[in-house]
Design a protein around this motif. Structure first.
Motif, PDB file in Angstrom:
ATOM      1  N   LYS A 594      14.553  32.664  26.238  1.00 32.60           N
ATOM      2  CA  LYS A 594      13.262  31.981  26.069  1.00 32.60           C
ATOM      3  C   LYS A 594      12.277  32.859  25.307  1.00 32.60           C
ATOM      4  O   LYS A 594      11.512  32.375  24.475  1.00 32.60           O
ATOM      5  CB  LYS A 594      12.691  31.592  27.433  1.00 32.60           C
ATOM      6  CG  LYS A 594      13.392  30.425  28.089  1.00 32.60           C
ATOM      7  CD  LYS A 594      12.807  30.136  29.470  1.00 32.60           C
ATOM      8  CE  LYS A 594      13.573  29.009  30.170  1.00 32.60           C
ATOM      9  NZ  LYS A 594      13.068  28.792  31.547  1.00 32.60           N
ATOM     10  N   GLY A 595      12.282  34.161  25.586  1.00 29.78           N
ATOM     11  CA  GLY A 595      11.409  35.076  24.865  1.00 29.78           C
ATOM     12  C   GLY A 595      11.743  35.103  23.380  1.00 29.78           C
ATOM     13  O   GLY A 595      10.851  35.134  22.520  1.00 29.78           O
ATOM     14  N   TYR A 596      13.043  35.093  23.090  1.00 31.95           N
ATOM     15  CA  TYR A 596      13.496  35.036  21.688  1.00 31.95           C
ATOM     16  C   TYR A 596      13.033  33.739  21.025  1.00 31.95           C
ATOM     17  O   TYR A 596      12.517  33.750  19.898  1.00 31.95           O
ATOM     18  CB  TYR A 596      15.019  35.163  21.675  1.00 31.95           C
ATOM     19  CG  TYR A 596      15.698  34.692  20.413  1.00 31.95           C
ATOM     20  CD1 TYR A 596      15.481  35.332  19.187  1.00 31.95           C
ATOM     21  CD2 TYR A 596      16.580  33.607  20.446  1.00 31.95           C
ATOM     22  CE1 TYR A 596      16.132  34.899  18.041  1.00 31.95           C
ATOM     23  CE2 TYR A 596      17.231  33.178  19.308  1.00 31.95           C
ATOM     24  CZ  TYR A 596      17.002  33.821  18.105  1.00 31.95           C
ATOM     25  OH  TYR A 596      17.637  33.390  16.967  1.00 31.95           O
ATOM     26  N   MET A 597      13.173  32.614  21.743  1.00 30.99           N
ATOM     27  CA  MET A 597      12.737  31.329  21.192  1.00 30.99           C
ATOM     28  C   MET A 597      11.220  31.299  20.991  1.00 30.99           C
ATOM     29  O   MET A 597      10.726  30.716  20.022  1.00 30.99           O
ATOM     30  CB  MET A 597      13.160  30.185  22.124  1.00 30.99           C
ATOM     31  CG  MET A 597      14.664  30.040  22.305  1.00 30.99           C
ATOM     32  SD  MET A 597      15.554  29.740  20.762  1.00 30.99           S
ATOM     33  CE  MET A 597      14.969  28.093  20.376  1.00 30.99           C
ATOM     34  N   ASP A 598      10.474  31.949  21.899  1.00 27.34           N
ATOM     35  CA  ASP A 598       9.017  32.047  21.731  1.00 27.34           C
ATOM     36  C   ASP A 598       8.679  32.749  20.421  1.00 27.34           C
ATOM     37  O   ASP A 598       7.751  32.360  19.708  1.00 27.34           O
ATOM     38  CB  ASP A 598       8.381  32.811  22.892  1.00 27.34           C
ATOM     39  CG  ASP A 598       8.465  32.054  24.215  1.00 27.34           C
ATOM     40  OD1 ASP A 598       8.671  30.824  24.166  1.00 27.34           O
ATOM     41  OD2 ASP A 598       8.334  32.693  25.279  1.00 27.34           O
ATOM     42  N   GLY A 599       9.443  33.779  20.111  1.00 33.82           N
ATOM     43  CA  GLY A 599       9.185  34.543  18.892  1.00 33.82           C
ATOM     44  C   GLY A 599       9.481  33.771  17.620  1.00 33.82           C
ATOM     45  O   GLY A 599       8.924  34.062  16.562  1.00 33.82           O
ATOM     46  N   LEU A 600      10.377  32.787  17.722  1.00 39.49           N
ATOM     47  CA  LEU A 600      10.741  31.997  16.539  1.00 39.49           C
ATOM     48  C   LEU A 600       9.674  30.975  16.161  1.00 39.49           C
ATOM     49  O   LEU A 600       9.612  30.535  15.012  1.00 39.49           O
ATOM     50  CB  LEU A 600      12.066  31.251  16.784  1.00 39.49           C
ATOM     51  CG  LEU A 600      13.329  32.095  16.947  1.00 39.49           C
ATOM     52  CD1 LEU A 600      14.494  31.200  17.360  1.00 39.49           C
ATOM     53  CD2 LEU A 600      13.668  32.823  15.649  1.00 39.49           C
ATOM     54  N   GLN A 601       8.851  30.584  17.126  1.00 33.11           N
ATOM     55  CA  GLN A 601       7.939  29.456  16.901  1.00 33.11           C
ATOM     56  C   GLN A 601       6.927  29.738  15.802  1.00 33.11           C
ATOM     57  O   GLN A 601       6.748  28.938  14.885  1.00 33.11           O
ATOM     58  CB  GLN A 601       7.202  29.101  18.208  1.00 33.11           C
ATOM     59  CG  GLN A 601       8.101  28.649  19.330  1.00 33.11           C
ATOM     60  CD  GLN A 601       9.008  27.487  18.935  1.00 33.11           C
ATOM     61  OE1 GLN A 601       8.552  26.500  18.375  1.00 33.11           O
ATOM     62  NE2 GLN A 601      10.296  27.621  19.206  1.00 33.11           N
ATOM     63  N   ASP A 602       6.245  30.867  15.895  1.00 32.73           N
ATOM     64  CA  ASP A 602       5.219  31.231  14.914  1.00 32.73           C
ATOM     65  C   ASP A 602       5.557  32.603  14.361  1.00 32.73           C
ATOM     66  O   ASP A 602       5.534  33.600  15.090  1.00 32.73           O
ATOM     67  CB  ASP A 602       3.828  31.256  15.562  1.00 32.73           C
ATOM     68  CG  ASP A 602       3.418  29.886  16.082  1.00 32.73           C
ATOM     69  OD1 ASP A 602       3.470  28.921  15.306  1.00 32.73           O
ATOM     70  OD2 ASP A 602       3.052  29.789  17.269  1.00 32.73           O
ATOM     71  N   GLY A 603       5.876  32.649  13.077  1.00 30.92           N
ATOM     72  CA  GLY A 603       6.270  33.910  12.454  1.00 30.92           C
ATOM     73  C   GLY A 603       5.146  34.928  12.453  1.00 30.92           C
ATOM     74  O   GLY A 603       3.972  34.592  12.642  1.00 30.92           O
ATOM     75  N   PHE A 604       5.494  36.174  12.198  1.00 32.79           N
ATOM     76  CA  PHE A 604       4.537  37.269  12.304  1.00 32.79           C
ATOM     77  C   PHE A 604       3.938  37.648  10.948  1.00 32.79           C
ATOM     78  O   PHE A 604       3.050  38.484  10.880  1.00 32.79           O
ATOM     79  CB  PHE A 604       5.220  38.492  12.937  1.00 32.79           C
ATOM     80  CG  PHE A 604       5.981  38.137  14.179  1.00 32.79           C
ATOM     81  CD1 PHE A 604       5.323  37.584  15.271  1.00 32.79           C
ATOM     82  CD2 PHE A 604       7.356  38.307  14.260  1.00 32.79           C
ATOM     83  CE1 PHE A 604       6.019  37.243  16.422  1.00 32.79           C
ATOM     84  CE2 PHE A 604       8.057  37.963  15.407  1.00 32.79           C
ATOM     85  CZ  PHE A 604       7.379  37.425  16.493  1.00 32.79           C
ATOM     86  N   MET A 605       4.445  37.018   9.851  1.00 28.96           N
ATOM     87  CA  MET A 605       3.903  37.331   8.526  1.00 28.96           C
ATOM     88  C   MET A 605       2.887  36.290   8.073  1.00 28.96           C
ATOM     89  O   MET A 605       1.771  36.620   7.690  1.00 28.96           O
ATOM     90  CB  MET A 605       5.042  37.421   7.502  1.00 28.96           C
ATOM     91  CG  MET A 605       5.927  38.638   7.685  1.00 28.96           C
ATOM     92  SD  MET A 605       6.953  38.910   6.227  1.00 28.96           S
ATOM     93  CE  MET A 605       7.954  37.431   6.236  1.00 28.96           C
ATOM     94  N   VAL A 606       3.293  35.009   8.099  1.00 29.17           N
ATOM     95  CA  VAL A 606       2.392  33.948   7.615  1.00 29.17           C
ATOM     96  C   VAL A 606       2.222  32.829   8.638  1.00 29.17           C
ATOM     97  O   VAL A 606       1.659  31.782   8.332  1.00 29.17           O
ATOM     98  CB  VAL A 606       2.888  33.372   6.261  1.00 29.17           C
ATOM     99  CG1 VAL A 606       2.792  34.408   5.170  1.00 29.17           C
ATOM    100  CG2 VAL A 606       4.303  32.821   6.386  1.00 29.17           C
TER     101      VAL A 606
END
Length: 749
Positions: A594-606
């Protein structure tokens, strides 16, 4: 043709397999009485002779093509010659009535088909269910859902433009749902008409064996009729609207051409049909009946497409096209459809297309009518009757069929029942597009349609913020169209709508104003960027928090790596658990995912979603008191975030296949405008006095192109655009996007 080349082709065995994507549906809460075994069971009731006769005289067909190839004009003539309508009206007619199948005001104003429309007609003793589909790529879901439920199709091609970008898309959709097709070369009256070149394009661009069944008598302004290669008779279309068919001998100047075309037809069939192949080897001349049977076999097996020709606008060639539809396209008993048996581990079983079987139907299209939601259903098995109850497989709800209608564009005819193979519509049914209905004696689900990802978004704000119709309209449009998506931005709190193109979203904004009296202000269109990793990056992250009492502790160790771009369509992201020895208790592994999926939702660059990344969890540590699901979820999220930043991340943008058609004199202007928008020219083809340029251009650079093209070609150019793939942006563009995103974040603080 060399015998050594022909023999291996004749020897190849072919089978027809259904490869449509399966709709994995969990069984509903309703408990079904199991009174049905496999469809191939010997205990199945035998169909009646009356039902078999009805099905043999039934065709479900779609009319599909690239935009402006004449689909709706062909359908209008079909309705006229079958007696379904009394007068012919044109798509952009001077009488301001518009074609029968383009019933929406927006369709008549813009001269394009927006929604697929269903109708029925009779040709001889055969009943036809017909769906006219849009040609514009923005409304590709309408073609997708129509082809999902049809048994055959007519692929319309322009005699000048031939196989264009949307033609290739339609061909791909027909292959996805195993739909046999007849090809019809329309607009034979146009300057530059060249059916021979179009047939060659079908063979080379669509990779489909094709041969003409007709030879044109004259071309362009002199187009009079056709010569039928099987009967070797000339066919002329006389009368005020071409309703009088006159047969005559082949014109003397065409005798050699007709014989050569017939030889080519036989040689092409010899490659795809064993019987004609044997006759060809033995140098025997096949009879007319043998050729007809071979064409039907090869067409239904999707190994061949017969090509007919005519001019719908000049009322020529439609009656012979209808004859070919009945002769060469399959009825419902000749098409293999499958469903998933939900009570038997989703085992794939065949649908039995007879009316005395348990009822199974698929809802493939929704419309909001004046009496409520109108649900289009294809009855695959059994019979649907007014007053009976049907079961919604997904929810298990029992619904009563209070009204049953057959559609003719936007008008309806009430009926008491419909049998297997028919297309009808229901009122008062609460469901979504792609849902399955049964009579409750079986628990099964039909496969559903493929839904492409949206490529463009824009913000939408109603001028009257208190209007209840705003959310009502958006909910309805989402139910009708799976490619139209709505979400609220978590940071700006703006309503964002997403779709397949500018025109797609413009149509819905305009429909909102007309149908719901809601005026909206739209923001700047936003491209659906994505982020991805380009190299492997390892992580070791410990999450610790202690503030009195029970704290939080979790450690995760592993790496992330890019997924092969060729696999990303099937596998956009993946989580792999390689933890051994119980260092991370198994009950915390789902929290890590779930933590991994949370990270996929909104990228960290744009700030756009991350795709094409695999996270592999190898090791970790837990505390007997302080570890929890939340701790491991946060640890996985931050571990993914840190390792992603170290993976040389790239921003991806939608890359579009753009096809521009313009007079030859403007070729330089077209190439210049595409180069200016950083387009990669793929192909340039010259057709008489026209040129067709194919290019790959970033969607972000295509806004406003229609205006520029009109200006550069004196209004004579046209273009079509289709999503191809996501591709990395240029480094300077990525830098600008990151700066813009950081600026936006700073403004919100």
């Amino acid at each position: 043709m060399a015998l050594s080349m022909l023999l291996p082709r004749i020897a190849r065995a072919t089978t027809r397999a259904n490869v449509a994507p399966a709709f994995r549906c969990a069984a509903g809460p309703l408990s079904f009485a199991r009174r049905w075994a496999s469809s191939s069971s010997s205990s199945s009731a035998q169909p009646t002779a009356e039902d078999i006769s009805r099905l043999k005289h039934l065709r479900n067909i779609g009319i599909s093509a690239h935009i402006d190839s004449g689909k709706t004009t062909v359908t209008e003539r079909i309705l006229y010659y079958t007696g379904r309508i009394k007068e012919i009206h044109e798509v952009r007619g001077k009488d301001n009535v518009g074609a029968t199948m383009d019933w929406m005001d927006l369709e008549r104003e813009k001269g394009i088909t927006i929604q697929s429309a269903a109708t029925y007609a009779q040709w001889g003793d055969t009943n036809l269910n017909i769906i006219d589909t849009p040609g514009h790529v923005d409304f590709t879901i309408e073609v997708e859902r129509a082809l999902r439920v049809l048994d055959g199709a007519v692929l319309v091609l322009c005699s000048v433009s031939g196989v264009q970008s949307q033609t290739i898309t339609v061909d791909r959709q027909m292959r996805r749902y195993n739909v046999p097709r007849i090809s019809f070369i329309n607009k034979m009256d146009r300057a530059g008409a060249n059916p021979t070149r179009i047939i060659e394009q079908i063979r080379t661009k669509l990779k489909l064996p094709a041969a003409a069944l007709q030879v044109p008598i004259g071309a362009e302004d002199a187009f009079e009729g056709v010569v039928d290669l099987l009967t070797q008779k000339a066919v002329y279309y006389k009368g005020a609207r071409g309703e009088d068919i006159v047969y005559a001998d082949v014109p003397s100047h065409l005798v050699d051409t007709v014989q050569a075309a017939r030889d080519e037809l036989v040689a092409t069939l010899a490659e795809v049909d064993d019987e004609i192949g044997e006759l060809f080897i033995e140098e025997k001349t096949p009879t007319e009946d043998q050729l007809r049977d071979a064409i039907r076999r090869a067409t239904i097996a999707r190994k061949f497409t017969p090509v007919l020709m005519g001019s719908a606008i000049k009322d020529k060639g439609i009656q012979t096209l209808l004859d070919a539809v009945i002769r060469y396209l399959p009825d419902s008993t000749e098409v293999k459809n499958t469903m998933l048996d939900l009570d038997n581990n989703e085992q794939v079983v065949d649908v039995v297309p007879y009316s005395n079987q348990p009822f199974v139907g698929l809802a493939f299209k929704l419309e909001e009518g004046k009496y409520g939601q109108l649900t289009y259903i294809r009855v695959y098995q059994g019979r649907l009757e007014k007053g009976q109850f049907a079961y919604h497989v997904k929810t298990g709800k029992k619904v009563k069929i209070s009204r049953l209608v057959r559609m003719h564009s936007n008008s309806m005819e009430d009926v008491d029942s419909v049998g297997a193979g028919e297309i009808c519509a229901l009122f008062g049914i609460d469901c979504a597009s792609g849902d399955t209905f049964t009579d409750g004696t079986i628990n099964c689900s039909m496969s559903t349609m493929f839904v492409p990802e949206s490529v463009i978004s824009l913000s939408l704000t109603p001028k009257d913020k208190n209007s209840p119709n705003f959310s009502k309209a958006l909910n309805r449009f989402q139910r009708e169209d799976p490619t139209f998506r709505v979400h609220v931005d978590s940071e700006s709190k703006q309503t964002i709508i997403s779709g397949m193109g500018e025109l797609h979203l413009d149509i819905y904004v305009e429909r909102m104003r007309r149908e719901y009296n809601v005026d909206c202000v739209t923001g700047k269109p936003q491209v659906a960027f994505r982020e991805t990793a380009t190299k492997r990056s390892e992580f070791t992250y410990t999450h610790k928090k202690q503030s009195g009492g029970a704290g939080q502790f979790a450690r995760v160790i592993g790496y992330i790596e890019p997924i092969d771009p060729e696999q990303q369509a099937e596998l956009p992201h993946e989580f792999v658990n390689n933890v051994v020895g119980g260092n991370i208790p198994t009950n915390y592994i789902p929290a890590c995912e779930k933590g991994y999926m949370d990270g996929l939702q909104d990228g960290f660059m744009v700030g756009h979603p991350i795709v094409g990344v695999r996270m592999v969890l190898q090791d970790g540590a837990a505390h007997s008191v302080d570890s929890s699901e939340l701790a491991f979820r946060l640890a996985a999220f931050h571990a993914f975030r840190e390792s992603f930043k170290a993976s040389n991340p790239r921003v991806l943008e939608p890359l579009m296949t753009v096809e521009v058609s313009a007079p030859l004199e403007f070729q330089g202007n077209v190439l210049g405008s595409l180069n200016k928008r950083k387009g990669l020219i793929i192909d340039t083809e010259t057709q008489e006095d026209y040129c067709v340029v194919s290019a790959e251009v970033p969607l972000n650079n295509m806004f406003g192109y229609s205006t520029e093209l009109r200006s550069a070609t004196q209004g004579k150019g046209e273009f079509s655009m289709e999503y191809k793939r996501h591709s990395p942006v240029l480094p300077n563009v990525q830098e600008d996007l990151i700066k813009e995103y950081q600026k936006k974040l700073a403004e919100k603080k």
